[in-house]
Scaffold this motif. Sequence first.
Motif, PDB file in Angstrom:
ATOM      1  N   ALA A 143      29.295  89.431  42.026  1.00  0.00           N
ATOM      2  CA  ALA A 143      30.113  90.491  42.620  1.00  0.00           C
ATOM      3  C   ALA A 143      31.474  90.631  41.952  1.00  0.00           C
ATOM      4  O   ALA A 143      32.158  91.646  42.146  1.00  0.00           O
ATOM      5  CB  ALA A 143      30.298  90.226  44.111  1.00  0.00           C
ATOM      6  N   GLY A 144      31.885  89.618  41.204  1.00  0.00           N
ATOM      7  CA  GLY A 144      33.187  89.665  40.551  1.00  0.00           C
ATOM      8  C   GLY A 144      34.357  89.485  41.501  1.00  0.00           C
ATOM      9  O   GLY A 144      35.457  89.973  41.255  1.00  0.00           O
ATOM     10  N   THR A 145      34.137  88.779  42.604  1.00  0.00           N
ATOM     11  CA  THR A 145      35.201  88.476  43.554  1.00  0.00           C
ATOM     12  C   THR A 145      35.133  87.003  43.903  1.00  0.00           C
ATOM     13  O   THR A 145      34.030  86.440  43.998  1.00  0.00           O
ATOM     14  CB  THR A 145      35.082  89.353  44.817  1.00  0.00           C
ATOM     15  OG1 THR A 145      36.190  89.115  45.673  1.00  0.00           O
ATOM     16  CG2 THR A 145      33.792  89.092  45.575  1.00  0.00           C
ATOM     17  N   TYR A 146      36.301  86.366  44.096  1.00  0.00           N
ATOM     18  CA  TYR A 146      36.325  84.912  44.186  1.00  0.00           C
ATOM     19  C   TYR A 146      37.220  84.459  45.344  1.00  0.00           C
ATOM     20  O   TYR A 146      38.437  84.624  45.317  1.00  0.00           O
ATOM     21  CB  TYR A 146      36.810  84.313  42.865  1.00  0.00           C
ATOM     22  CG  TYR A 146      35.951  84.739  41.701  1.00  0.00           C
ATOM     23  CD1 TYR A 146      34.771  84.068  41.403  1.00  0.00           C
ATOM     24  CD2 TYR A 146      36.287  85.850  40.931  1.00  0.00           C
ATOM     25  CE1 TYR A 146      33.956  84.470  40.353  1.00  0.00           C
ATOM     26  CE2 TYR A 146      35.481  86.262  39.884  1.00  0.00           C
ATOM     27  CZ  TYR A 146      34.318  85.570  39.602  1.00  0.00           C
ATOM     28  OH  TYR A 146      33.507  85.976  38.569  1.00  0.00           O
ATOM     29  N   GLY A 147      36.578  83.875  46.347  1.00  0.00           N
ATOM     30  CA  GLY A 147      37.290  83.458  47.542  1.00  0.00           C
ATOM     31  C   GLY A 147      38.354  82.403  47.276  1.00  0.00           C
ATOM     32  O   GLY A 147      39.476  82.494  47.805  1.00  0.00           O
ATOM     33  N   MET A 148      38.017  81.386  46.480  1.00  0.00           N
ATOM     34  CA  MET A 148      38.993  80.326  46.218  1.00  0.00           C
ATOM     35  C   MET A 148      40.181  80.832  45.406  1.00  0.00           C
ATOM     36  O   MET A 148      41.304  80.348  45.575  1.00  0.00           O
ATOM     37  CB  MET A 148      38.330  79.155  45.501  1.00  0.00           C
ATOM     38  CG  MET A 148      37.442  78.288  46.384  1.00  0.00           C
ATOM     39  SD  MET A 148      38.346  77.535  47.771  1.00  0.00           S
ATOM     40  CE  MET A 148      37.012  76.569  48.526  1.00  0.00           C
TER      41      MET A 148
END
Length: 314
Positions: free
Chosen positions: A293-298
Amino acid sequence: MSKIYVLHENDEWTGHLTERLEELNLPYELWHLDQGTLDLTSEPPEGIFYNRISASSHTRNHRFAPEYTEAVLAWLERHGRTVINGSRALRLEVSKVNQYMALNQAGIQTPKTITAVGRYNILEAARKLDQSSFITKHNRAGKGQGVQLFHSTEALREYIDGPSFEEPVDGITLIQQYIEAPEPYIVRHEFVGGKFVYGVKVDTSEGFELCPADACTIEDLYCPTDQQAEAPKAKFEILKNYRPDIVDHYEAFLKENNVQVAGIEAIQDAEGNLYTYDVNTNTNYNSDAEAAAGTYGMLELARYFGGLLEKSYV
């Protein structure tokens, strides 16, 4: 010099966060709170304190990590330190009863649930619940511990009397309405700084182990055949353009309970009714789903801490 202090009890779950903190050149220190000593007459260092103690700590032989952490959090809060996911968040993390009461207070629907203490009171609770299908789960759990699906009280009796019965660590078992979704998945809603980051669709067709952390991933097993095996279906998928109305209610709930970082899980039945059944304040993220998705929680979390640290210098 102020820094970010990460309060935890599981080394395997800190790597992704510390990598992001280092990527952003943010100073940090890990506090492993399985056991230790705490001088209540001392003052804590200056900094940002992030609590990520898990309800499942006892499954790693860290039985009293939540209790010790509660003492540390009380000490930090007494001295006015900036604490992310403080004492209230910890109480929600280690008690689904507390979660459900807080969710209901916020007007958020949860499955019908009865608690029981004592093995044979579980059977009585199932009779009171009066559902054709129901599940049991532990009040303090994590990783799907103690979750069992039953279609009759007789099946429950056999489980209670059998060798596979799991005693909950705090003595409290929940007997809960079984929500049957038209398709086998739930959605986990991730929040950082109390704000929605993304929703992740979680395939539940293989059971109740829903931990998204890479350390929780079980490698797929393939039967040897002459034909080429199909690529396994991704268990975790970040949803695009996803922000249902419930997200606003979740954000209000988190603000009311002073929780800044959380993963909230919900399931929808065939009639379209949404039931929220878990608030995880020690949330993890799945790297494969995030890469797709190209999104990173950390990364979002590290940026959030960086912003708080910058404000503390002003």
